[in-house]
Design an enzyme around this catalytic site. Structure first.
Site, PDB file in Angstrom:
ATOM      1  N   TYR A 168      -7.818  -6.763   4.470  1.00 17.48           N
ATOM      2  CA  TYR A 168      -7.021  -5.587   4.818  1.00 17.48           C
ATOM      3  C   TYR A 168      -5.858  -5.413   3.846  1.00 17.48           C
ATOM      4  O   TYR A 168      -5.581  -4.307   3.375  1.00 17.48           O
ATOM      5  CB  TYR A 168      -6.508  -5.724   6.254  1.00 17.48           C
ATOM      6  CG  TYR A 168      -5.978  -4.439   6.831  1.00 17.48           C
ATOM      7  CD1 TYR A 168      -6.834  -3.479   7.356  1.00 17.48           C
ATOM      8  CD2 TYR A 168      -4.611  -4.174   6.860  1.00 17.48           C
ATOM      9  CE1 TYR A 168      -6.362  -2.300   7.894  1.00 17.48           C
ATOM     10  CE2 TYR A 168      -4.122  -2.994   7.395  1.00 17.48           C
ATOM     11  CZ  TYR A 168      -4.999  -2.065   7.912  1.00 17.48           C
ATOM     12  OH  TYR A 168      -4.522  -0.895   8.439  1.00 17.48           O
ATOM     13  N   TYR A 206       4.402   7.681   5.122  1.00 20.54           N
ATOM     14  CA  TYR A 206       3.453   6.939   5.949  1.00 20.54           C
ATOM     15  C   TYR A 206       3.497   5.469   5.567  1.00 20.54           C
ATOM     16  O   TYR A 206       3.347   5.128   4.398  1.00 20.54           O
ATOM     17  CB  TYR A 206       2.061   7.523   5.740  1.00 20.54           C
ATOM     18  CG  TYR A 206       0.948   6.907   6.565  1.00 20.54           C
ATOM     19  CD1 TYR A 206       1.191   6.296   7.778  1.00 20.54           C
ATOM     20  CD2 TYR A 206      -0.355   6.976   6.124  1.00 20.54           C
ATOM     21  CE1 TYR A 206       0.162   5.758   8.532  1.00 20.54           C
ATOM     22  CE2 TYR A 206      -1.398   6.451   6.870  1.00 20.54           C
ATOM     23  CZ  TYR A 206      -1.126   5.831   8.070  1.00 20.54           C
ATOM     24  OH  TYR A 206      -2.139   5.304   8.818  1.00 20.54           O
ATOM     25  N   TRP A 250     -13.610   5.232   3.790  1.00 18.80           N
ATOM     26  CA  TRP A 250     -12.482   4.300   3.876  1.00 18.80           C
ATOM     27  C   TRP A 250     -12.460   3.629   5.253  1.00 18.80           C
ATOM     28  O   TRP A 250     -12.292   2.421   5.366  1.00 18.80           O
ATOM     29  CB  TRP A 250     -11.185   5.058   3.600  1.00 18.80           C
ATOM     30  CG  TRP A 250      -9.934   4.258   3.784  1.00 18.80           C
ATOM     31  CD1 TRP A 250      -9.062   4.328   4.822  1.00 18.80           C
ATOM     32  CD2 TRP A 250      -9.405   3.279   2.893  1.00 18.80           C
ATOM     33  NE1 TRP A 250      -8.023   3.460   4.641  1.00 18.80           N
ATOM     34  CE2 TRP A 250      -8.206   2.798   3.464  1.00 18.80           C
ATOM     35  CE3 TRP A 250      -9.828   2.760   1.668  1.00 18.80           C
ATOM     36  CZ2 TRP A 250      -7.430   1.818   2.851  1.00 18.80           C
ATOM     37  CZ3 TRP A 250      -9.047   1.783   1.058  1.00 18.80           C
ATOM     38  CH2 TRP A 250      -7.870   1.327   1.640  1.00 18.80           C
ATOM     39  N   TRP A 251     -12.650   4.420   6.278  1.00 18.96           N
ATOM     40  CA  TRP A 251     -12.652   3.875   7.639  1.00 18.96           C
ATOM     41  C   TRP A 251     -13.820   2.901   7.843  1.00 18.96           C
ATOM     42  O   TRP A 251     -13.709   1.953   8.607  1.00 18.96           O
ATOM     43  CB  TRP A 251     -12.701   4.986   8.669  1.00 18.96           C
ATOM     44  CG  TRP A 251     -11.422   5.780   8.757  1.00 18.96           C
ATOM     45  CD1 TRP A 251     -10.193   5.453   8.251  1.00 18.96           C
ATOM     46  CD2 TRP A 251     -11.259   7.038   9.396  1.00 18.96           C
ATOM     47  NE1 TRP A 251      -9.274   6.427   8.529  1.00 18.96           N
ATOM     48  CE2 TRP A 251      -9.902   7.420   9.243  1.00 18.96           C
ATOM     49  CE3 TRP A 251     -12.112   7.889  10.076  1.00 18.96           C
ATOM     50  CZ2 TRP A 251      -9.392   8.598   9.753  1.00 18.96           C
ATOM     51  CZ3 TRP A 251     -11.599   9.067  10.583  1.00 18.96           C
ATOM     52  CH2 TRP A 251     -10.249   9.422  10.421  1.00 18.96           C
ATOM     53  N   HIS A 286      -5.341  -2.238   1.187  1.00 15.88           N
ATOM     54  CA  HIS A 286      -4.141  -1.406   1.242  1.00 15.88           C
ATOM     55  C   HIS A 286      -3.215  -1.592   0.044  1.00 15.88           C
ATOM     56  O   HIS A 286      -2.294  -0.795  -0.149  1.00 15.88           O
ATOM     57  CB  HIS A 286      -3.417  -1.610   2.573  1.00 15.88           C
ATOM     58  CG  HIS A 286      -4.114  -0.904   3.682  1.00 15.88           C
ATOM     59  ND1 HIS A 286      -5.206  -1.441   4.328  1.00 15.88           N
ATOM     60  CD2 HIS A 286      -3.912   0.318   4.224  1.00 15.88           C
ATOM     61  CE1 HIS A 286      -5.641  -0.580   5.227  1.00 15.88           C
ATOM     62  NE2 HIS A 286      -4.881   0.496   5.190  1.00 15.88           N
TER      63      HIS A 286
END
Length: 107
Positions: free
Chosen positions: A18, A41, A77-78, A22
């Site tokens: 993760y 964000y 991406w998800w 990112h």
């Protein structure tokens, strides 16, 4: 401008993946967010919980977030990030990131 925050659990065995994902978010994902009037964000991590914060400057949040969900690059991406996450036990049925209630704000 509206502020939104949400929470989800990070699977401990997926933390390194993760973080790697990112560290270099795909340009198409960044573009979809900006097209949807989302800025400032951030995602934070503490004790296995991911906390996201964003600011929305548009006038139809539901339509803009639906456009994000329909974006092919974001959907890809998800597919790689969702396996890293686990909804909270308190999340509603079908809810992924659980919304957090703002209880204080200082400008």
């Amino acid at each position: 401008m509206q502020r939104f925050a949400s929470v989800i659990r990070l699977r401990p065995e997926k933390e390194a993946e993760y973080r790697r994902l990112h560290a270099d978010v795909w340009p198409g994902v960044r573009a979809a967010l900006k097209r949807a009037n989302i800025g400032n964000y951030s995602i934070f991590l503490r004790d296995g919980l991911l906390f996201s914060y964003l600011e929305y400057t548009g006038d139809d949040y539901a339509a803009d977030t639906a456009a994000i969900a329909a974006d092919p690059t974001t959907r890809q991406w998800w597919e790689v990030t969702d396996p890293c996450q686990q909804p909270l036990d308190s999340a509603a049925d079908g809810e992924w990131w659980a919304p957090a209630e703002e209880v204080f704000h200082l400008d």
